[in-house]
Enzyme design. Structure first.
Site, mmCIF file in Angstrom:
data_model
loop_
_atom_site.group_PDB
_atom_site.id
_atom_site.type_symbol
_atom_site.label_atom_id
_atom_site.label_comp_id
_atom_site.label_asym_id
_atom_site.label_seq_id
_atom_site.Cartn_x
_atom_site.Cartn_y
_atom_site.Cartn_z
ATOM 1 N N VAL A 224 -9.979 11.453 3.248
ATOM 2 C CA VAL A 224 -10.740 12.270 2.298
ATOM 3 C C VAL A 224 -11.253 11.476 1.110
ATOM 4 C CG1 VAL A 224 -9.598 14.421 2.934
ATOM 5 C CG2 VAL A 224 -8.599 12.985 1.131
ATOM 6 N N TYR A 225 -11.166 10.150 1.132
ATOM 7 C CA TYR A 225 -11.698 9.348 0.039
ATOM 8 C C TYR A 225 -13.206 9.167 0.227
ATOM 9 C CZ TYR A 225 -6.920 7.961 -1.296
ATOM 10 O OH TYR A 225 -5.619 7.944 -1.698
ATOM 11 N N GLY A 226 -13.934 9.379 -0.860
ATOM 12 C CA GLY A 226 -15.382 9.211 -0.818
ATOM 13 C C GLY A 226 -16.117 10.542 -0.787
#
Length: 337
Positions: free
Chosen positions: A58-60
């Protein structure tokens, strides 16, 4: 750069882990770290000898962007040189509005997310796969059984646990033992020099079970770099710093205790001709009871170079004790948050 075993595993990692949660992250109208900047930072990390890279599905913005940036960069490198970690739990927005099974640690969600992560990273396996949070709605036995299968299939080497309570970590380790599942070997708590007592029970479990500890926010969101000051009851920092971009900064990282600890860290830094950031990171690296590998998330190559400088200094026992003692007033009361 020196390398040490990741907890009780046989895999060796650098003294620092490079965190990539800013890769592709949009804050207002600004992308904190774009593709070119991300690749430049990864180049610098590798040049400094950092072989441990941390990300999450879920990064970005949108989710998955961080993993994509890393995967593109890895195309020009030998995958076997690196220890890659990612995570699962939160809803993944790549498929639009989350459905009832698009989050958590149920078998369906975990198995779907590992495939997406591997595809974006361009690899057949992860070295570490963390559960990003504890899932109250899924039996831990189901989650552990699913993760155990991923290890058996060769898609994951080691299992990790991020933020959770000490009792939850203990329960998961016990369930792994009695059921013959692969256990967690790596943990990722919030842990820094001003936030040790708050997770003492959790760290005691890690020490007893020889689990690797890879703290996130080891510099308290930048607070322990010394770039913030108190002015008229307000926290003032450089333009574009976390305090400007994150409304939670003051409540999450700034505390009465933190200011006292920062004062002592600054004093030690002056004695060592180092920076507060380097002293703060070194305090973590030198934890005697734990195998501790801080996750640093630099925004520039200069910041990363400064962080790497933590591997070239050494704190005396007296200096470490002064930083520890700074959390407490003379009468023994622990300063509050």
């Amino acid at each position: 750069m020196e390398y040490h075993n990741l907890g009780s595993t046989g895999t060796k990692v650098s003294e620092l882990c490079f965190g990539t949660w800013r890769f592709g992250k949009e804050s207002g109208d600004t992308v904190e770290t774009d593709r070119d900047e991300a690749h430049e930072l990864l180049d610098a990390a590798w040049e400094h000898g950092i072989n441990f890279i941390d990300t999450a599905n879920v990064y970005g913005t949108p989710h998955g962007t961080s993993e994509e940036y890393i995967g593109e960069w890895l195309d020009d490198h030998d995958r076997s040189d690196f220890v890659l970690a990612s995570k699962v739990y939160f809803p993944f927005d790549g498929w639009g509005e989350p459905g009832p099974n698009d989050s958590g640690l149920g078998r369906k969600h975990v198995r779907e997310q590992i495939e997406g992560t591997l595809d974006r990273l361009g690899t057949d396996y992860l070295d570490v796969y963390y559960i990003h949070r504890w899932d109250d709605e899924t039996p831990i036995e189901e989650t552990l059984d699913t993760l155990d299968t991923l290890v058996s299939e060769g898609k994951v080497n080691y299992l990790g646990a991020s933020t959770m309570a000490a009792w939850q970590l203990t329960k998961a380790l016990w369930k792994s033992e009695v059921n013959g599942f692969e256990r967690f070997d790596v943990t990722q708590p919030l842990f820094h020099a001003a936030y040790r007592d708050d997770v003492a029970d959790y760290l005691d479990v890690c020490a007893d079970q020889e689990l690797a500890v890879c703290p996130y926010s080891p510099l308290a969101g930048g607070f322990l770099t010394g770039k913030y000051e108190k002015q008229g009851g307000e926290v003032v920092g450089p333009e574009g710093s976390r305090a400007d971009m994150d409304e939670r900064f003051e409540n999450y990282y700034v505390s009465e205790r933190g200011w006292h600890v920062l004062d002592e860290i600054r004093a030690v830094a002056e004695e060592l001709d180092a920076t507060p950031a380097q002293v703060s990171l070194r305090w973590l690296i030198e934890q005697e009871a734990l195998s501790c590998t801080p996750i640093v998330g630099a925004r520039t190559t200069d910041q990363l170079e400064e962080n790497v400088g933590a591997t070239a200094i050494e704190l005396s026992t007296e200096q470490r004790e002064r930083i520890d003692d700074a959390r407490y007033a003379e009468e023994g009361r622990r300063y509050g948050h």
